[in-house]
Design a protein around this motif. Structure first.
Motif, PDB file in Angstrom:
ATOM      1  N   SER A  87      11.728 -14.395  22.206  1.00 17.82           N
ATOM      2  CA  SER A  87      10.747 -13.642  22.993  1.00 17.82           C
ATOM      3  C   SER A  87      11.237 -13.553  24.427  1.00 17.82           C
ATOM      4  CB  SER A  87       9.378 -14.331  22.956  1.00 17.82           C
ATOM      5  OG  SER A  87       8.941 -14.519  21.631  1.00 17.82           O
ATOM      6  N   THR A  90      10.755 -11.121  30.146  1.00 15.89           N
ATOM      7  CA  THR A  90      10.363  -9.793  30.615  1.00 15.89           C
ATOM      8  C   THR A  90      11.105  -8.754  29.806  1.00 15.89           C
ATOM      9  OG1 THR A  90      12.097  -9.678  32.304  1.00 15.89           O
ATOM     10  CG2 THR A  90       9.978 -10.645  32.966  1.00 15.89           C
ATOM     11  N   SER A  91      10.693  -7.506  29.891  1.00 18.88           N
ATOM     12  CA  SER A  91      11.270  -6.452  29.050  1.00 18.88           C
ATOM     13  C   SER A  91      12.712  -6.115  29.406  1.00 18.88           C
ATOM     14  CB  SER A  91      10.421  -5.182  29.148  1.00 18.88           C
ATOM     15  OG  SER A  91      10.371  -4.726  30.490  1.00 18.88           O
ATOM     16  N   GLU A  92      13.211  -6.549  30.573  1.00 17.49           N
ATOM     17  CA  GLU A  92      14.575  -6.197  30.973  1.00 17.49           C
ATOM     18  C   GLU A  92      15.632  -7.030  30.262  1.00 17.49           C
ATOM     19  OE1 GLU A  92      15.190  -6.964  35.093  1.00 17.49           O
ATOM     20  OE2 GLU A  92      14.311  -8.963  35.016  1.00 17.49           O
ATOM     21  N   HIS A  94      17.727  -8.769  27.135  1.00 13.17           N
ATOM     22  CA  HIS A  94      18.061  -8.477  25.742  1.00 13.17           C
ATOM     23  C   HIS A  94      18.997  -9.550  25.204  1.00 13.17           C
ATOM     24  CE1 HIS A  94      21.230  -6.161  28.035  1.00 13.17           C
ATOM     25  NE2 HIS A  94      22.006  -6.865  27.215  1.00 13.17           N
ATOM     26  N   GLU A 141      16.398  -5.530  21.975  1.00 10.92           N
ATOM     27  CA  GLU A 141      15.494  -5.415  23.111  1.00 10.92           C
ATOM     28  C   GLU A 141      14.084  -5.728  22.631  1.00 10.92           C
ATOM     29  OE1 GLU A 141      16.561  -1.396  23.903  1.00 10.92           O
ATOM     30  OE2 GLU A 141      17.881  -1.934  25.567  1.00 10.92           O
ATOM     31  N   GLY A 142      13.377  -6.563  23.373  1.00 13.41           N
ATOM     32  CA  GLY A 142      12.058  -6.985  22.935  1.00 13.41           C
ATOM     33  C   GLY A 142      12.155  -8.179  21.998  1.00 13.41           C
ATOM     34  N   GLU A 143      11.043  -8.519  21.356  1.00 10.85           N
ATOM     35  CA  GLU A 143      11.021  -9.658  20.444  1.00 10.85           C
ATOM     36  C   GLU A 143      11.805  -9.332  19.166  1.00 10.85           C
ATOM     37  OE1 GLU A 143       7.230 -11.289  19.579  1.00 10.85           O
ATOM     38  OE2 GLU A 143       6.462 -11.067  21.624  1.00 10.85           O
TER      39      GLU A 143
END
Length: 726
Positions: A87, A90-92, A94, A141-143
């Motif tokens: 997880s 933050t979204s930035e 990977h 990217e993301g979970e």
């Protein structure tokens, strides 16, 4: 999944450890980056206190926290699935697939399991492609969750097994920075319950293909045949290779275009590869090919399959090429393009003198219908056979692993010398030094044999030229089914012969030809001038290939040939001596002279250029693209007439130099006058049958192919557009 557009970032921002390689050579930088990242991970592991190592989310995993879960309690004699759920904070941020691509770091897992328990290979969901600075990464990217199968022995006592533990070392990155992560995770099999999220994680794992795949290598590609049902919808196709080391010093070129060829239930992927610069072929056994190659085939729209390929034949017979899910031009379009390209060759300077004399011979033939048709068919047969023979030679050599293209024969000094002597002999014939009985260019009456020979000659001397429509047609002809590729070369020959075929079969066109008369002999002698210039150009090419010493030897042979032709011409005018025997003897001397000529030692240095270009190499192109500047690469050859015209019209201009300087454009030149493996590989990757090839790279962008015929202001406008504020 569509490739994410590369952001515009500076070289200094790319130099942060672990993100993308700092060095110009991606191959070396990738290795050094992995070693550096692994060293950092080891130091972090040694620095962690024992108390911290017992935590579920250990220190150093704050950018990309990870937790461990299972699908329930393990069952003795069965496979127990364990999940590692990532997880990003933050979204930035990977994470990476097992093979991270050009940069990054794959996850490392160190398990502590009870005796007899064994962890298998990690299973991943479908990765995405992320291109930064011309380098491709395989990321999430993301979970996301990675599943690991754990084999539980039949007699295991799960209640007394005790906790299992795993140390996960991995990399978390943004587009500008990468941070090594490490987490110590533990799980008690005796008290574990099924995580309700597990079914969703498991459904995201790419399924394994149940049919075997096969792979084979060519000189420039890894070819993988994957059995896929013909009714499968094919979207944006891409193969993620599970390994970056392919043996014998080869590695995949991740950013290169992958070609897909489909026929029935077989999908063939052709993945461009490159040879490591430091690899020596002296001991190929030290780096053998892999026994198996695994990976993921991305079918587009979030669908994919895992495959495992073994060495074997990957057939291409009957295959239809597709690229990135979009069909290439169908066969009739390729044939039409080849026909148009051949037709335009008639106005190229390469064949003008030959065709002019062919028109003169047709005019001299008058209006006799049957003779004109017979002559046109003989000429067409010569042109088509020459083009088909050249095409067949190219296809056969490429199937044997040789990297050749259109006009490849002009890379051989012996062929250039032969063409020089031939052009010299034609010039002497036009000037009236001697005659060739029955051959159209002699000025005598046309004959089937002479017209056929003229067709062969016209096709052969046209090979230094390429023009509009030819690039797509000939480039695709080299990758489609060989029989269809050969048809493309036949269509090229038909296009080259078409004007004279129409003259022979359409009386209305033939009646418009000028009437025979004394002007024809004057015209014929004037044609000695452009043919003589062609001979001078070929002499210059001989010098470029072998230097002044080599040119002196060839010139001596040329003088001997001219003397022999003058003697033959004297025999013809006086009617004494055996002209046929004299010609045979002269041809024998020419052939012997060409064969015994020493091989030139080295090619002359590239010509000076207003743009002061960097000499092309794969490493130099990588360095230029990572500098954050526009890059213009042109591939040329001294024997390529179209190349030289384009250079005079659009490249070697003060306006182009000034525009490039203002926009900071990096100019790069690839000279293909003699064989060059790296240039051949790039031409092959771009689907080009030969030179010229012009590529434009915007900062962080992929290659844009420019037209084969450049307009004077095309490069200036490209540079100005790059310099304009974005």
């Amino acid at each position: 999944m569509p490739t994410r557009p590369p952001p515009r970032i500076s070289r200094s921002r790319l130099s942060v450890i672990g993100c993308v390689p700092r060095a110009a050579d991606v191959t070396h930088a990738r290795i050094m980056e992995r070693l550096a990242a692994l060293a950092i991970l080891v130091l972090l592991a040694l620095a962690l206190p024992a108390s911290a190592q017992q935590q579920i989310r250990g220190p150093g995993s704050d950018r990309m926290p990870v937790e461990i879960a299972a699908d329930g309690a393990p069952v003795p004699g069965d496979t127990w699935m364990v999940a590692l759920h990532f997880s990003p904070s933050t979204s930035e941020w990977h994470g990476y697939w097992s093979n991270p691509g050009d940069a990054g770091l794959g996850m490392q897992l160190e398990w502590q399991l009870p005796d007899g328990w064994e962890a298998g290979d990690a299973l991943y969901p479908l990765p995405h492609r992320l291109v930064i600075g011309g380098l491709m990464n395989h990321v999430y990217e993301g979970e996301y969750a990675v599943l690991v199968p754990v084999s539980v022995p039949s007699g295991a006592d799960v209640g007394k097994a005790g906790p299992i533990a795993v140390t996960a070392s991995y990399l978390a990155c943004t587009d500008t920075i990468c941070v090594p992560q490490q987490a110590r995770l533990s799980l008690d099999p005796s008290s574990i319950s099924a995580d309700p999220r597990f079914a969703g994680w498991q459904s995201a794992i790419v399924p394994q293909l149940d049919s075997p795949a096969h792979f084979e290598f060519t000189a420039t590609h890894l070819r993988v045949g994957i059995p896929i049902p013909s009714e499968t919808a094919l979207g944006d196709l891409h193969v993620f290779l599970g390994t970056g080391e392919l043996g014998e010093g080869d590695r995949p070129i991740y950013t290169a275009t992958q070609t897909f060829i489909s026929e029935g239930n077989l999908l063939v992927a052709e993945i461009p590869i490159e040879r490591l610069a430091q690899t020596s072929s002296a001991n190929p056994g030290a780096d053998p090919r892999p026994a198996t190659i695994g990976g993921i085939l991305d079918l587009g729209e979030g669908r994919g399959v895992r495959f495992t390929a073994k060495p074997g034949d990957v057939p291409l017979e009957g295959a239809k090429p597709i690229r990135g899910g979009d069909a290439e031009p169908v066969l009739w379009q390729l044939l039409l393009a080849a026909l148009a390209g051949g037709l335009l060759l008639n106005v190229m300077p390469c064949v003008f003198p030959i065709l002019s004399l062919k028109a003169l011979a047709l005019a001299k033939a008058g209006g006799e219908e049957r003779g004109a048709r017979r002559d046109a068919l003989a000429y067409t047969a010569g042109v088509v056979i020459a083009c088909a023979g050249l095409g067949a030679a190219i296809l056969l050599l490429r199937s044997a692993g040789e990297q050749v293209g259109w006009a490849f024969q002009l890379q051989q000094p012996i062929v250039v010398v032969g063409l020089f002597l031939l052009s010299l002999a034609i010039t002497a014939n036009f000037a009236g030094l001697f005659e060739v009985p029955g051959v159209a260019i002699s000025g005598g009456a046309p004959s089937r044999g002479g017209s056929f020979s003229t067709g062969l000659l016209a096709a052969f001397v046209a090979t230094p030229c390429t023009g509009p429509f030819m690039a797509v047609a000939l480039g695709t002809a080299l990758v489609i089914q060989p029989i269809y590729g050969l048809l493309v070369f036949v269509a090229l020959g038909v296009g080259l012969a078409l004007p004279f075929l129409l003259i022979g079969f359409v009386p209305a066109i033939r009646r418009r030809l000028p009437k025979p008369g004394s002007w024809m002999e004057t015209f014929r002698r004037w044609m000695a001038l452009p043919m003589g210039l062609t001979a001078i150009a070929l002499a210059w090419l001989v010098w470029r290939i072998g230097g002044a010493g080599y040119l002196a030897l060839v010139a001596s042979l040329a003088v001997l040939v001219l003397v022999g032709l003058a003697v033959i011409g004297r025999f013809q005018r006086t009617g004494r001596g055996s002209v046929r025997m004299a010609m045979v003897a002269l041809l024998a001397v020419m052939a012997l002279g060409i064969v015994v000529l020493p091989k030139p030692e080295a090619q002359a240095a590239s010509e000076a250029s207003l743009l002061d270009p960097v000499e092309y190499s794969e490493a130099a192109l990588t360095e230029a693209r990572t500098a954050g500047k526009p890059v213009f690469v042109w591939f040329t050859a001294d024997w390529c007439v179209t190349c030289k015209v384009n250079e005079g019209v659009a490249i070697e201009r003060e306006a182009t130099r000034a525009a490039f300087e203002q926009a900071g454009v990096v100019a790069m030149r690839g000279d293909w006058t003699q064989p060059d493996e790296e240039i051949s590989r790039m031409l092959n990757e771009q689907g080009a049958a030969g030179v010229p090839l012009y590529l434009w790279y915007e900062p962080g962008g992929d290659a844009e192919q420019l037209p084969q015929v450049l307009t004077p202001d095309l490069l200036v406008k490209k540079a100005q557009a790059s310099a304009a504020p974005q």
